[in-house]
Design an enzyme around this catalytic site. Sequence first.
Site, PDB file in Angstrom:
ATOM      1  N   ASP A  33      -7.094 -22.180   8.345  1.00 55.59           N
ATOM      2  CA  ASP A  33      -6.521 -20.900   8.763  1.00 55.59           C
ATOM      3  C   ASP A  33      -6.396 -20.857  10.274  1.00 55.59           C
ATOM      4  O   ASP A  33      -7.358 -21.194  10.989  1.00 55.59           O
ATOM      5  CB  ASP A  33      -7.416 -19.736   8.323  1.00 55.59           C
ATOM      6  CG  ASP A  33      -7.263 -19.390   6.856  1.00 55.59           C
ATOM      7  OD1 ASP A  33      -6.457 -20.045   6.166  1.00 55.59           O
ATOM      8  OD2 ASP A  33      -7.943 -18.454   6.397  1.00 55.59           O
ATOM      9  N   LYS A  45       0.492 -16.536   4.098  1.00 59.42           N
ATOM     10  CA  LYS A  45       0.044 -15.710   2.979  1.00 59.42           C
ATOM     11  C   LYS A  45       0.962 -14.514   2.748  1.00 59.42           C
ATOM     12  O   LYS A  45       1.501 -13.934   3.697  1.00 59.42           O
ATOM     13  CB  LYS A  45      -1.377 -15.194   3.229  1.00 59.42           C
ATOM     14  CG  LYS A  45      -2.458 -16.272   3.241  1.00 59.42           C
ATOM     15  CD  LYS A  45      -3.831 -15.636   3.460  1.00 59.42           C
ATOM     16  CE  LYS A  45      -4.925 -16.688   3.562  1.00 59.42           C
ATOM     17  NZ  LYS A  45      -5.168 -17.374   2.280  1.00 59.42           N
ATOM     18  N   GLY A  67     -14.195 -15.135   3.838  1.00 61.46           N
ATOM     19  CA  GLY A  67     -14.710 -14.377   4.971  1.00 61.46           C
ATOM     20  C   GLY A  67     -16.203 -14.158   4.975  1.00 61.46           C
ATOM     21  O   GLY A  67     -16.721 -13.404   5.799  1.00 61.46           O
ATOM     22  N   ARG A  75     -17.045 -25.022 -10.537  1.00 59.46           N
ATOM     23  CA  ARG A  75     -17.812 -25.455 -11.716  1.00 59.46           C
ATOM     24  C   ARG A  75     -17.241 -24.831 -12.993  1.00 59.46           C
ATOM     25  O   ARG A  75     -17.157 -25.493 -14.036  1.00 59.46           O
ATOM     26  CB  ARG A  75     -19.288 -25.084 -11.559  1.00 59.46           C
ATOM     27  CG  ARG A  75     -20.052 -25.992 -10.602  1.00 59.46           C
ATOM     28  CD  ARG A  75     -21.554 -25.832 -10.800  1.00 59.46           C
ATOM     29  NE  ARG A  75     -22.330 -26.647  -9.898  1.00 59.46           N
ATOM     30  CZ  ARG A  75     -22.619 -27.936 -10.086  1.00 59.46           C
ATOM     31  NH1 ARG A  75     -22.138 -28.560 -11.163  1.00 59.46           N
ATOM     32  NH2 ARG A  75     -23.361 -28.596  -9.219  1.00 59.46           N
ATOM     33  N   GLY A 128     -15.463 -19.392   1.667  1.00 58.36           N
ATOM     34  CA  GLY A 128     -16.854 -19.479   2.097  1.00 58.36           C
ATOM     35  C   GLY A 128     -17.289 -20.836   2.607  1.00 58.36           C
ATOM     36  O   GLY A 128     -18.476 -21.052   2.877  1.00 58.36           O
ATOM     37  N   GLY A 178     -11.233 -21.182   6.045  1.00 53.81           N
ATOM     38  CA  GLY A 178     -10.684 -19.975   6.640  1.00 53.81           C
ATOM     39  C   GLY A 178     -11.362 -19.618   7.938  1.00 53.81           C
ATOM     40  O   GLY A 178     -11.061 -20.150   9.006  1.00 53.81           O
ATOM     41  N   SER A 179     -12.360 -18.740   7.829  1.00 56.32           N
ATOM     42  CA  SER A 179     -13.059 -18.261   9.025  1.00 56.32           C
ATOM     43  C   SER A 179     -14.035 -19.292   9.574  1.00 56.32           C
ATOM     44  O   SER A 179     -14.470 -19.182  10.728  1.00 56.32           O
ATOM     45  CB  SER A 179     -13.813 -16.975   8.678  1.00 56.32           C
ATOM     46  OG  SER A 179     -13.001 -16.092   7.942  1.00 56.32           O
TER      47      SER A 179
END
EC number: 4.3.3.6
Length: 295
Positions: free
Chosen positions: A25, A82, A154, A166, A215, A236-237
């Site tokens: 990102d 996005k 996030g 999983r 995450g 992402g973050s």
Amino acid sequence: MQVFTGTDKVKRGLAQMLKGGVIMDVTNAEQAEIAEEAGAVAVMALERVPADIRAEGGVARMADPKKIKEIMSAVSIPVMAKVRIGHFVEAQILEALGVDFIDESEVLTPADEKYHINKHAFKVPFVCGARDLGEALRRIAEGAAMIRTKGEAGTGNVVEAVRHMRQIMDEIRSLVLLPDEELVAKAKELGAPLDLIIETKKLGRLPVVNFAAGGIATPADAALMMHLGADGVFVGSGIFKSKNPRKRARAIVLAVTYYDDPYVLAEISEDLGEPMPGIDVRKLSESELLQVRGW
């Protein structure tokens, strides 16, 4: 010569080319250049990283076209962007801009709580999130060329990405062992087309690439997701909310390549600086969860 631009086969093939890579990102051209230098196979252009979207609240929409064009001009690798779930006009705008992939994303505020975009109507390939096999196959039926786990974006907490990967892999393993006479009932149970159920059983995997997302904050997180069966990783973050984005970005790219070598992982994980602050997903209320968006 007949050209098959925009067919499912072509779009899935484009996504296959990203296999084994990291997609990052970015919110500006400078970050995009850092991602490319680190070895990212693509960047995701957006206004705010998921951690900021979560913290600031409000309505999260498609990024400003000017920002997307600046990012596209800054790098030579594919650029994704996005759109809100169900917002086919945002998708039309992105296709007109010439982005390489569109992510119909639960990270943005949904525009339609009943229907997702008909992705077959577009020449550009789509990526969509999923928590289980039913969600993944429904998105593929709508035309998605790439799936990613939803995780919980996030948070800097990989637990939900692990749960979703999983879940998908476990359901595929069970499907492979299912007698053929039970496949129609399974299709009904999953709310997915029978032909995709049959194809998934035959392949022993999803018919499209399946990346991990939501995450992932450390090289170890990225390597873990590869061990669990991911074809690659979205971050992402986790990069630009850390203390040393350039070094962490490179380390995560290397972790995806050398996920099965703990000695390399130990070396690249050293002295990366503080990771992004994390959130305990268990303390989030149902209304704060992004993964529940979509169906």
